[in-house]
Every structure is written in C-alpha cells, then in structure tokens.
Motif scaffolding. Sequence first.
Motif, PDB file in Angstrom:
ATOM      1  N   ILE A  10     -48.001 -19.116 -38.215  1.00  0.00           N
ATOM      2  CA  ILE A  10     -48.564 -18.797 -36.899  1.00  0.00           C
ATOM      3  C   ILE A  10     -48.200 -19.915 -35.936  1.00  0.00           C
ATOM      4  O   ILE A  10     -48.572 -21.074 -36.134  1.00  0.00           O
ATOM      5  CB  ILE A  10     -50.090 -18.637 -36.983  1.00  0.00           C
ATOM      6  N   LEU A  11     -47.481 -19.558 -34.888  1.00  0.00           N
ATOM      7  CA  LEU A  11     -46.951 -20.538 -33.937  1.00  0.00           C
ATOM      8  C   LEU A  11     -47.499 -20.243 -32.549  1.00  0.00           C
ATOM      9  O   LEU A  11     -47.490 -19.092 -32.104  1.00  0.00           O
ATOM     10  CB  LEU A  11     -45.428 -20.467 -33.942  1.00  0.00           C
ATOM     11  N   THR A  12     -47.953 -21.295 -31.844  1.00  0.00           N
ATOM     12  CA  THR A  12     -48.548 -21.092 -30.531  1.00  0.00           C
ATOM     13  C   THR A  12     -48.164 -22.206 -29.558  1.00  0.00           C
ATOM     14  O   THR A  12     -47.836 -23.317 -29.977  1.00  0.00           O
ATOM     15  CB  THR A  12     -50.087 -21.019 -30.626  1.00  0.00           C
ATOM     16  N   LYS A  13     -48.216 -21.891 -28.284  1.00  0.00           N
ATOM     17  CA  LYS A  13     -48.139 -22.882 -27.223  1.00  0.00           C
ATOM     18  C   LYS A  13     -49.523 -23.153 -26.637  1.00  0.00           C
ATOM     19  O   LYS A  13     -49.664 -23.906 -25.689  1.00  0.00           O
ATOM     20  CB  LYS A  13     -47.181 -22.427 -26.109  1.00  0.00           C
ATOM     21  N   ARG A  14     -50.527 -22.504 -27.201  1.00  0.00           N
ATOM     22  CA  ARG A  14     -51.913 -22.690 -26.760  1.00  0.00           C
ATOM     23  C   ARG A  14     -52.680 -23.464 -27.829  1.00  0.00           C
ATOM     24  O   ARG A  14     -53.592 -22.953 -28.483  1.00  0.00           O
ATOM     25  CB  ARG A  14     -52.583 -21.341 -26.504  1.00  0.00           C
ATOM     26  N   GLY A  15     -52.297 -24.704 -28.026  1.00  0.00           N
ATOM     27  CA  GLY A  15     -52.882 -25.499 -29.092  1.00  0.00           C
ATOM     28  C   GLY A  15     -54.379 -25.709 -28.953  1.00  0.00           C
ATOM     29  O   GLY A  15     -55.115 -25.701 -29.948  1.00  0.00           O
ATOM     30  N   GLU A  16     -54.850 -25.898 -27.732  1.00  0.00           N
ATOM     31  CA  GLU A  16     -56.280 -26.130 -27.539  1.00  0.00           C
ATOM     32  C   GLU A  16     -57.095 -24.890 -27.887  1.00  0.00           C
ATOM     33  O   GLU A  16     -58.176 -24.985 -28.485  1.00  0.00           O
ATOM     34  CB  GLU A  16     -56.548 -26.565 -26.100  1.00  0.00           C
ATOM     35  N   ARG A  17     -56.591 -23.720 -27.529  1.00  0.00           N
ATOM     36  CA  ARG A  17     -57.340 -22.510 -27.868  1.00  0.00           C
ATOM     37  C   ARG A  17     -57.292 -22.251 -29.372  1.00  0.00           C
ATOM     38  O   ARG A  17     -58.273 -21.791 -29.957  1.00  0.00           O
ATOM     39  CB  ARG A  17     -56.821 -21.284 -27.110  1.00  0.00           C
ATOM     40  N   PRO A  77     -53.969 -21.904 -48.378  1.00  0.00           N
ATOM     41  CA  PRO A  77     -52.563 -22.296 -48.553  1.00  0.00           C
ATOM     42  C   PRO A  77     -51.568 -21.278 -48.019  1.00  0.00           C
ATOM     43  O   PRO A  77     -50.411 -21.609 -47.794  1.00  0.00           O
ATOM     44  CB  PRO A  77     -52.423 -22.468 -50.062  1.00  0.00           C
ATOM     45  N   TYR A  78     -52.014 -20.048 -47.799  1.00  0.00           N
ATOM     46  CA  TYR A  78     -51.102 -19.034 -47.275  1.00  0.00           C
ATOM     47  C   TYR A  78     -51.102 -18.970 -45.749  1.00  0.00           C
ATOM     48  O   TYR A  78     -50.389 -18.161 -45.167  1.00  0.00           O
ATOM     49  CB  TYR A  78     -51.434 -17.658 -47.865  1.00  0.00           C
ATOM     50  N   VAL A  79     -51.900 -19.795 -45.085  1.00  0.00           N
ATOM     51  CA  VAL A  79     -51.950 -19.830 -43.623  1.00  0.00           C
ATOM     52  C   VAL A  79     -51.364 -21.144 -43.124  1.00  0.00           C
ATOM     53  O   VAL A  79     -51.917 -22.214 -43.380  1.00  0.00           O
ATOM     54  CB  VAL A  79     -53.393 -19.674 -43.099  1.00  0.00           C
ATOM     55  N   TRP A  80     -50.229 -21.059 -42.435  1.00  0.00           N
ATOM     56  CA  TRP A  80     -49.593 -22.232 -41.849  1.00  0.00           C
ATOM     57  C   TRP A  80     -49.745 -22.160 -40.333  1.00  0.00           C
ATOM     58  O   TRP A  80     -49.358 -21.162 -39.707  1.00  0.00           O
ATOM     59  CB  TRP A  80     -48.099 -22.278 -42.193  1.00  0.00           C
ATOM     60  N   LEU A  81     -50.303 -23.189 -39.738  1.00  0.00           N
ATOM     61  CA  LEU A  81     -50.554 -23.217 -38.302  1.00  0.00           C
ATOM     62  C   LEU A  81     -49.587 -24.189 -37.628  1.00  0.00           C
ATOM     63  O   LEU A  81     -49.420 -25.329 -38.085  1.00  0.00           O
ATOM     64  CB  LEU A  81     -51.996 -23.641 -38.024  1.00  0.00           C
ATOM     65  N   GLY A  82     -48.965 -23.739 -36.536  1.00  0.00           N
ATOM     66  CA  GLY A  82     -47.986 -24.588 -35.863  1.00  0.00           C
ATOM     67  C   GLY A  82     -48.074 -24.507 -34.354  1.00  0.00           C
ATOM     68  O   GLY A  82     -48.636 -23.564 -33.788  1.00  0.00           O
ATOM     69  N   VAL A  83     -47.490 -25.504 -33.693  1.00  0.00           N
ATOM     70  CA  VAL A  83     -47.373 -25.501 -32.234  1.00  0.00           C
ATOM     71  C   VAL A  83     -45.925 -25.729 -31.840  1.00  0.00           C
ATOM     72  O   VAL A  83     -45.160 -26.377 -32.562  1.00  0.00           O
ATOM     73  CB  VAL A  83     -48.270 -26.567 -31.564  1.00  0.00           C
ATOM     74  N   SER A  84     -45.556 -25.189 -30.688  1.00  0.00           N
ATOM     75  CA  SER A  84     -44.232 -25.410 -30.119  1.00  0.00           C
ATOM     76  C   SER A  84     -44.233 -26.725 -29.334  1.00  0.00           C
ATOM     77  O   SER A  84     -45.184 -27.018 -28.611  1.00  0.00           O
ATOM     78  CB  SER A  84     -43.849 -24.261 -29.180  1.00  0.00           C
ATOM     79  N   VAL A  85     -43.158 -27.477 -29.471  1.00  0.00           N
ATOM     80  CA  VAL A  85     -43.047 -28.769 -28.785  1.00  0.00           C
ATOM     81  C   VAL A  85     -41.668 -28.835 -28.146  1.00  0.00           C
ATOM     82  O   VAL A  85     -40.676 -29.044 -28.836  1.00  0.00           O
ATOM     83  CB  VAL A  85     -43.239 -29.950 -29.766  1.00  0.00           C
ATOM     84  N   GLU A  86     -41.596 -28.648 -26.825  1.00  0.00           N
ATOM     85  CA  GLU A  86     -40.295 -28.636 -26.170  1.00  0.00           C
ATOM     86  C   GLU A  86     -40.006 -29.881 -25.357  1.00  0.00           C
ATOM     87  O   GLU A  86     -38.852 -30.226 -25.112  1.00  0.00           O
ATOM     88  CB  GLU A  86     -40.154 -27.390 -25.286  1.00  0.00           C
TER      89      GLU A  86
END
Length: 261
Positions: A107-114, A130-139
């Motif tokens: 799961i990838l988001t640009k809304r890290g705070e939310r 272990p089956y849930v990976w949480l990520g953020v986009s960093v540009e």
Amino acid sequence: MSDGSTIEWTDATWNPVRGCVKVSPGCKHCYAATFAERWRGLPDHPYGQGFDLRLVPEKLDEPLRWRKPRRVFVNSMSDLFQQGVPASYIRRVFEVMSRAPQHTYQILTKRGERMRSVCSEMPRSLVQQPYVWLGVSVEDRKYGVPRIASLRETPGFLRFLSIEPLLEDLGLLDLSGIDWVIVGGESGPGARPMREEWVLSILEQCRTARIPFFFKQWGGVHKSRRGRCLQGKTYDEFPPGRSGLDPERPARVLPYLAVLS
C-alpha cells in the motif's frame, strides 16, 4: 488492470478505489491519470469518469478469488488514503486483506499523515500483519521527505519508500524504521531527468542501514531504452522473510551486507 502487472516490484494490482487528486510535484505526469483520462466519457468503461475519485466496492473481494500467493499493489490507480475515501471504507479494504493473508499487500500513499491517523484508529490485528506493507512516495525534499516521519509513526509490520520519480538529490535521509527502498526515474512524455549521483547516494545509505534496495528504472520518454541497470548491475532486492512471491516470478532477496562496488 487487476490480474497482473508489468510493475517490476509487484505481481498484481487491486483497485477498490479509482481516481485521485494531485498533491505534489511527483504527481505532475501521473501515469494513472493519463491512462484514465483517455477513457473519459466512454459509456460503460471502468474509467468512463476519467480520473475522478470513485469507490468500487464490487472490486473489494477480488483478492479472495486469487489462490496463488502474490504481491499485490493496492490501488495502483488511486491513493487509498486520500481525503475523499472514508475511513470506514479503508477499514473494509484491510478486512479483505485479513481474509486473504496468503498474499502480500503493498500500500503506497502520498498522504502519509492520513495513513498514520487512520491506521492508528484501526485494530492492530488488521494493520500490524506480515502481509501488509505500508509505504510512502518520496520525490523531493519539500513534499516527499517529510512523509518518511509520518510513515515511521504509523503502526505497521513492514514500511517501505517508493522514491519515484526521484526529482532531486534528497541529501541524508533518516532511514530508521524503514525496511525497503525502491528508486526510479520518471517515464513518459515530459519525463524529468534523474541523475545517477542521486541514485547512488540513496543506494549507499541503504547499504549503510542494511536496507534492501530495488532499482526500478531510469525512466525517460522511452524508458525501455535506458533500462534498469545501475553501473552495470540490476538491483531486485526485497525484504527478507515473508515476501508473498509469485512462484513463477521469483525475485532475489539479497544479503544486507552487500557493499557498493
């Protein structure tokens, strides 16, 4: 766009939400928006409303029908944590994941705070798996780097960064609490260039922090011409342990202690 994927770091995509709103420079040439807007106004097409935000509850149970374990990019055509998606619907997505734990959900988001806020309100039994990976986009530094702190404060089992499109030198990053890093350049018309020294800086920081590094692409208008090699090597590293790999599409899980050569 659900039963398979050409994205190098995943096996399939799952889109119980469609459409999004641009929030930062990384969104400028969004591939999902470009694709969706091609079909605006076409009756009965899944993207007949273009890239307008839509919940798609009929897609919620899709992973339950997939028997073979696979890595699943959740909402490749949207952002699950944008403000227009109710927290109650986000919880329904997590509940489906808990019913099909044979897959790995990226799961990838640009809304890290939310993401931090919503995940903190959900039962840990749904989020810290272990089956849930949480990520953020960093540009970039202004918009992307602050998302890392929000991710670190989000309850979760595995946290990752998608540094794509990499638009500038990010400097020294705080990678504590981060388990995986993906780096890639922008592709398609109007693609902004990515410099090799920016990528090498991140690679070296990952090596120091013993974090797996995945180099997705150089990008460009014709990304296939530039390929995926970084100084003659291909970096397809994944976090050790559970990876939810499709047996027909294996990936290398390289040791943390590899050195930059």
